[in-house]
Design a protein around this motif. Structure first.
Motif, PDB file in Angstrom:
ATOM      1  N   ASN A 106       5.848  -3.525  -6.138  1.00  0.00           N
ATOM      2  CA  ASN A 106       4.719  -2.961  -6.864  1.00  0.00           C
ATOM      3  C   ASN A 106       3.882  -2.080  -5.937  1.00  0.00           C
ATOM      4  OD1 ASN A 106       4.745  -4.843  -9.479  1.00  0.00           O
ATOM      5  ND2 ASN A 106       5.126  -6.104  -7.672  1.00  0.00           N
ATOM      6  N   LEU A 107       3.619  -0.874  -6.360  1.00  0.00           N
ATOM      7  CA  LEU A 107       2.832   0.075  -5.572  1.00  0.00           C
ATOM      8  C   LEU A 107       1.348  -0.036  -5.918  1.00  0.00           C
ATOM      9  CD1 LEU A 107       2.474   2.526  -3.702  1.00  0.00           C
ATOM     10  CD2 LEU A 107       3.073   3.982  -5.663  1.00  0.00           C
ATOM     11  N   LEU A 108       0.528  -0.340  -4.930  1.00  0.00           N
ATOM     12  CA  LEU A 108      -0.923  -0.379  -5.103  1.00  0.00           C
ATOM     13  C   LEU A 108      -1.475   0.975  -4.684  1.00  0.00           C
ATOM     14  CD1 LEU A 108      -1.588  -3.935  -3.591  1.00  0.00           C
ATOM     15  CD2 LEU A 108      -1.311  -3.310  -6.006  1.00  0.00           C
ATOM     16  N   GLU A 109      -1.587   1.886  -5.624  1.00  0.00           N
ATOM     17  CA  GLU A 109      -1.849   3.289  -5.314  1.00  0.00           C
ATOM     18  C   GLU A 109      -3.199   3.528  -4.652  1.00  0.00           C
ATOM     19  OE1 GLU A 109      -0.441   6.313  -8.096  1.00  0.00           O
ATOM     20  OE2 GLU A 109       0.208   4.690  -9.412  1.00  0.00           O
ATOM     21  N   ASN A 110      -4.176   2.693  -4.906  1.00  0.00           N
ATOM     22  CA  ASN A 110      -5.515   2.913  -4.356  1.00  0.00           C
ATOM     23  C   ASN A 110      -5.815   2.031  -3.146  1.00  0.00           C
ATOM     24  OD1 ASN A 110      -6.246   4.866  -6.337  1.00  0.00           O
ATOM     25  ND2 ASN A 110      -6.549   3.207  -7.821  1.00  0.00           N
ATOM     26  N   ARG A 111      -4.801   1.354  -2.646  1.00  0.00           N
ATOM     27  CA  ARG A 111      -4.999   0.488  -1.487  1.00  0.00           C
ATOM     28  C   ARG A 111      -4.917   1.311  -0.206  1.00  0.00           C
ATOM     29  NH1 ARG A 111      -6.384  -5.169  -1.005  1.00  0.00           N
ATOM     30  NH2 ARG A 111      -6.620  -5.299   1.241  1.00  0.00           N
ATOM     31  N   HIS A 112      -5.823   1.070   0.748  1.00  0.00           N
ATOM     32  CA  HIS A 112      -5.823   1.805   2.007  1.00  0.00           C
ATOM     33  C   HIS A 112      -5.558   0.849   3.163  1.00  0.00           C
ATOM     34  CE1 HIS A 112      -7.284   5.341  -0.049  1.00  0.00           C
ATOM     35  NE2 HIS A 112      -8.291   4.645  -0.553  1.00  0.00           N
ATOM     36  N   GLY A 113      -4.827   1.320   4.152  1.00  0.00           N
ATOM     37  CA  GLY A 113      -4.478   0.483   5.288  1.00  0.00           C
ATOM     38  C   GLY A 113      -3.240  -0.346   5.005  1.00  0.00           C
ATOM     39  N   ILE A 114      -2.662  -0.902   6.043  1.00  0.00           N
ATOM     40  CA  ILE A 114      -1.439  -1.681   5.894  1.00  0.00           C
ATOM     41  C   ILE A 114      -1.712  -2.927   5.057  1.00  0.00           C
ATOM     42  CG2 ILE A 114       0.238  -3.101   7.146  1.00  0.00           C
ATOM     43  CD1 ILE A 114       0.010  -1.098   9.457  1.00  0.00           C
ATOM     44  N   TYR A 115      -0.899  -3.092   4.003  1.00  0.00           N
ATOM     45  CA  TYR A 115      -1.068  -4.243   3.111  1.00  0.00           C
ATOM     46  C   TYR A 115       0.262  -4.593   2.465  1.00  0.00           C
ATOM     47  CZ  TYR A 115      -2.880  -7.292  -0.570  1.00  0.00           C
ATOM     48  OH  TYR A 115      -3.128  -8.369  -1.391  1.00  0.00           O
ATOM     49  N   VAL A 116       0.653  -5.840   2.604  1.00  0.00           N
ATOM     50  CA  VAL A 116       1.855  -6.364   1.947  1.00  0.00           C
ATOM     51  C   VAL A 116       1.512  -7.744   1.400  1.00  0.00           C
ATOM     52  CG1 VAL A 116       4.273  -7.043   2.197  1.00  0.00           C
ATOM     53  CG2 VAL A 116       3.364  -5.189   3.608  1.00  0.00           C
ATOM     54  N   ARG A 117       1.780  -7.950   0.126  1.00  0.00           N
ATOM     55  CA  ARG A 117       1.650  -9.291  -0.466  1.00  0.00           C
ATOM     56  C   ARG A 117       2.961  -9.660  -1.113  1.00  0.00           C
ATOM     57  NH1 ARG A 117      -0.498 -11.510  -5.497  1.00  0.00           N
ATOM     58  NH2 ARG A 117      -1.107  -9.431  -6.203  1.00  0.00           N
ATOM     59  N   ALA A 118       3.474 -10.816  -0.789  1.00  0.00           N
ATOM     60  CA  ALA A 118       4.749 -11.278  -1.333  1.00  0.00           C
ATOM     61  C   ALA A 118       4.530 -12.580  -2.088  1.00  0.00           C
ATOM     62  CB  ALA A 118       5.758 -11.489  -0.210  1.00  0.00           C
ATOM     63  N   LEU A 119       5.105 -12.680  -3.292  1.00  0.00           N
ATOM     64  CA  LEU A 119       5.028 -13.884  -4.115  1.00  0.00           C
ATOM     65  C   LEU A 119       6.446 -14.327  -4.453  1.00  0.00           C
ATOM     66  CD1 LEU A 119       3.339 -15.931  -5.753  1.00  0.00           C
ATOM     67  CD2 LEU A 119       3.442 -14.316  -7.676  1.00  0.00           C
ATOM     68  N   LEU A 120       6.822 -15.502  -3.968  1.00  0.00           N
ATOM     69  CA  LEU A 120       8.145 -16.055  -4.219  1.00  0.00           C
ATOM     70  C   LEU A 120       8.011 -17.243  -5.163  1.00  0.00           C
ATOM     71  CD1 LEU A 120       8.673 -14.281  -1.728  1.00  0.00           C
ATOM     72  CD2 LEU A 120      10.219 -16.058  -0.873  1.00  0.00           C
ATOM     73  N   THR A 121       8.849 -17.249  -6.194  1.00  0.00           N
ATOM     74  CA  THR A 121       8.814 -18.313  -7.193  1.00  0.00           C
ATOM     75  C   THR A 121      10.019 -19.222  -7.026  1.00  0.00           C
ATOM     76  OG1 THR A 121       7.651 -16.870  -8.760  1.00  0.00           O
ATOM     77  CG2 THR A 121       8.747 -18.822  -9.660  1.00  0.00           C
ATOM     78  N   PHE A 122       9.753 -20.518  -6.875  1.00  0.00           N
ATOM     79  CA  PHE A 122      10.793 -21.540  -6.778  1.00  0.00           C
ATOM     80  C   PHE A 122      10.579 -22.526  -7.925  1.00  0.00           C
ATOM     81  CE2 PHE A 122       9.838 -19.996  -2.556  1.00  0.00           C
ATOM     82  CZ  PHE A 122      11.058 -19.931  -1.896  1.00  0.00           C
TER      83      PHE A 122
ATOM     84  N   ASP B  90       0.839  -1.192   0.000  1.00  0.00           N
ATOM     85  CA  ASP B  90       0.000   0.000   0.000  1.00  0.00           C
ATOM     86  C   ASP B  90       0.881   1.252   0.000  1.00  0.00           C
ATOM     87  OD1 ASP B  90       0.047   1.409   2.886  1.00  0.00           O
ATOM     88  OD2 ASP B  90       0.282  -0.743   3.149  1.00  0.00           O
ATOM     89  N   PRO B  91       0.319   2.417  -0.299  1.00  0.00           N
ATOM     90  CA  PRO B  91       1.134   3.637  -0.397  1.00  0.00           C
ATOM     91  C   PRO B  91       1.886   4.008   0.876  1.00  0.00           C
ATOM     92  CG  PRO B  91      -0.963   3.977  -1.508  1.00  0.00           C
ATOM     93  CD  PRO B  91      -1.062   2.658  -0.800  1.00  0.00           C
ATOM     94  N   ASN B  92       1.289   3.789   2.052  1.00  0.00           N
ATOM     95  CA  ASN B  92       1.972   4.192   3.278  1.00  0.00           C
ATOM     96  C   ASN B  92       3.131   3.273   3.635  1.00  0.00           C
ATOM     97  OD1 ASN B  92       0.814   6.668   4.375  1.00  0.00           O
ATOM     98  ND2 ASN B  92      -1.098   5.530   4.462  1.00  0.00           N
ATOM     99  N   ILE B  93       2.997   1.980   3.372  1.00  0.00           N
ATOM    100  CA  ILE B  93       4.143   1.079   3.552  1.00  0.00           C
ATOM    101  C   ILE B  93       5.262   1.526   2.626  1.00  0.00           C
ATOM    102  CG2 ILE B  93       4.996  -1.240   3.053  1.00  0.00           C
ATOM    103  CD1 ILE B  93       3.609  -1.335   5.626  1.00  0.00           C
ATOM    104  N   TYR B  94       4.896   1.848   1.386  1.00  0.00           N
ATOM    105  CA  TYR B  94       5.917   2.294   0.428  1.00  0.00           C
ATOM    106  C   TYR B  94       6.583   3.585   0.900  1.00  0.00           C
ATOM    107  CZ  TYR B  94       8.396   3.206  -3.849  1.00  0.00           C
ATOM    108  OH  TYR B  94       9.404   3.445  -4.740  1.00  0.00           O
ATOM    109  N   LYS B  95       5.758   4.548   1.281  1.00  0.00           N
ATOM    110  CA  LYS B  95       6.273   5.849   1.700  1.00  0.00           C
ATOM    111  C   LYS B  95       7.207   5.731   2.893  1.00  0.00           C
ATOM    112  CE  LYS B  95       3.660   8.479   4.238  1.00  0.00           C
ATOM    113  NZ  LYS B  95       2.571   9.357   4.727  1.00  0.00           N
ATOM    114  N   ASN B  96       6.783   4.987   3.904  1.00  0.00           N
ATOM    115  CA  ASN B  96       7.562   4.907   5.129  1.00  0.00           C
ATOM    116  C   ASN B  96       8.812   4.049   4.996  1.00  0.00           C
ATOM    117  OD1 ASN B  96       5.652   6.504   6.353  1.00  0.00           O
ATOM    118  ND2 ASN B  96       5.475   5.223   8.169  1.00  0.00           N
ATOM    119  N   GLY B  97       8.808   3.112   4.050  1.00  0.00           N
ATOM    120  CA  GLY B  97       9.959   2.222   3.930  1.00  0.00           C
ATOM    121  C   GLY B  97      10.933   2.601   2.847  1.00  0.00           C
ATOM    122  N   LEU B  98      10.651   3.673   2.123  1.00  0.00           N
ATOM    123  CA  LEU B  98      11.432   3.996   0.929  1.00  0.00           C
ATOM    124  C   LEU B  98      12.879   4.357   1.219  1.00  0.00           C
ATOM    125  CD1 LEU B  98      11.316   4.437  -2.145  1.00  0.00           C
ATOM    126  CD2 LEU B  98      10.568   6.772  -1.700  1.00  0.00           C
ATOM    127  N   ALA B  99      13.119   5.181   2.232  1.00  0.00           N
ATOM    128  CA  ALA B  99      14.454   5.750   2.427  1.00  0.00           C
ATOM    129  C   ALA B  99      15.145   5.309   3.709  1.00  0.00           C
ATOM    130  CB  ALA B  99      14.364   7.281   2.408  1.00  0.00           C
TER     131      ALA B  99
END
Length: 443
Positions: A113-129, A49-58
């Protein structure tokens, strides 16, 4: 459902290593990687989500020797994180493993990937093996793993998911419960603290003072705290309780935002909130005649008020929570520490709100130490003013007719009034970083 003070402290206050936004990403990838532990993923994809991105960027990731970036956090979690440690998922990390993670990123796709319209804390991770895909989703709270799947099927007997789903349900109910309380109710709750609670509260001081001492000694990050200390030694600034609060709170943030591998005792899901909720009270206790028990009760009240404001504003927002949430908690606690009454605590909260309500959150980074210094000093000032009869009037700006209404107005400002502000902040940050090393994909 009602919650005791012990239950609130258990749900809202916990150790966290590093900024909780990149840590949430690392936790998601670590959880996914744990499903196939004998292999490294061929590819890592993350959506936030945008806030996770914003807060974790730098912000610098602890234990990496100065590395930052959401893709770096994703790789570190997948390769070296221990998801059983929750918000301390990166504890196993050292600089050598950080170098290996960078080599991994050079050879394998790691995309954020930034989900610009997502609200609230959200993280989805996809790992390929190879032909296998493992997916993790975190939602609502930084360590709330709501799903873990292998090739689209839920991972059976996942203790990570069961544990965090139970915690998320409790946090959601807690927020509903705490919104129904008054400031008087919160003050009354500290009468129920027991020896176990006091021991836990003292641990919070130990955690956060360890960061402060490191920041003062080594001049980490922006060296805000170390500079305050230098100015005091030069007698340019006077050593008083306001300076003491600003010095140790900012020094702890210097160390934490500078990537020092020491956990903070968080409050309301944020390590910097925890620093602000605890350290100004501890600093002021050195200047007033109070018992250790009173100091710890003041810190407990600070956590409770912080939780109340966070329930109004949400976990992440355009407003600096260290200022308006943990700052409100700190000033209430300081007023209590000085022998103030609940009406004086209410006055302190409104004084601080009038002063700091407009401070924006433009992500986690070394500069946060300046905001924590402001919040800590203002928390002390607001308490002193309230005790001496200086109170902002309810006719002023967003100040309500009660402290509860004032804190609710902060929530309205954060969740409704500053939505466009948050988008603008992120737009400015993206313009600076879009062409950088992070691989950002727009949906």
């Amino acid at each position: 459902m009602k919650y005791s003070v012990k239950e609130i402290l258990h749900l809202e206050v916990s150790p966290a290593l590093g900024c909780t936004e990149p840590v949430a990403i690392a936790l998601a990838t670590a959880a996914a990687a744990s499903v196939i532990p004998d292999k490294r993923p061929d590819k890592i994809e993350v959506w936030v989500d945008p806030n996770i991105y914003k807060n974790g960027l730098a912000v610098i990731i602890p234990g990496t020797g100065g590395l930052n970036g959401l893709d770096t956090a994703a790789a570190l979690g997948a390769l070296y994180g221990d998801p059983a440690l929750g918000l301390e998922v990166l504890e196993p990390l050292d600089e050598e493993s950080a170098k290996e993670a960078c080599k991994y990123k050079d050879k394998n796709p790691v995309t954020v990937n930034l989900l610009e319209n997502r609200h609230g804390i959200y993280v989805r991770a996809l790992l390929t093996f190879g032909s296998d895909h493992v997916e993790t989703t975190i939602e609502g709270v930084h360590d709330n793993i709501i799903s873990l799947t292998l090739n689209g099927e839920p991972v059976k007997d996942s203790t990570l998911v069961k544990k965090q789903q139970a915690q998320k349900a409790d946090v959601s109910k807690l927020e509903d419960f705490i919104k129904t309380l008054s400031l008087d109710d919160l003050v009354d709750m500290i009468n129920d603290l027991d020896e176990q609670d006091f021991t836990f509260l003292k641990e919070g001081i130990t955690y956060n003072m360890r960061l402060a001492d490191y920041g003062l000694k080594h001049g980490s990050g922006l060296a805000v705290g170390a500079t305050f200390e230098k100015l005091a030694r030069m007698k340019i600034l006077n050593r008083d309780m306001i300076l003491a609060a600003r010095t140790i709170t900012s020094a702890a943030s210097d160390a934490r935002m500078g990537g020092i591998k020491l956990p903070a005792m968080s409050s309301g899901g944020s390590g910097n909130h925890g620093l602000t909720a605890i350290l100004p009270i501890y600093a002021v206790s050195e200047f007033v005649d109070c018992s250790e028990k009173t100091m710890l009760e003041a810190i407990a009240l600070s956590h409770l008020v912080t939780a109340y404001v966070k329930a109004q504003t949400g976990r992440l927002s355009a407003v600096c929570g260290c200022s308006v949430a943990a700052g409100a908690g700190a000033t209430a606690g300081i007023t209590y520490l000085m022998g103030g009454t609940p009406p004086q605590m209410a006055g302190a909260i409104t004084n601080l709100t009038e002063d700091l309500a407009g401070i924006i959150c433009d992500g986690a980074k070394c500069g946060c130490a300046l905001k924590l210094a402001t919040a800590a000093g203002t928390a002390v000032q607001a308490a002193l003013f309230a005790i001496h009869g200086v109170n902002v009037h309810s006719t002023d700006g967003i100040i309500g007719s009660s402290p509860e209404q004032t804190m609710q107005n902060i929530g309205t400002l954060s969740t409704q009034g500053m939505i466009d502000t948050d988008r603008t902040i992120l737009k400015i940050m993206l313009e600076k970083h879009f062409a950088g090393t992070e691989k950002l994909k727009r949906p």
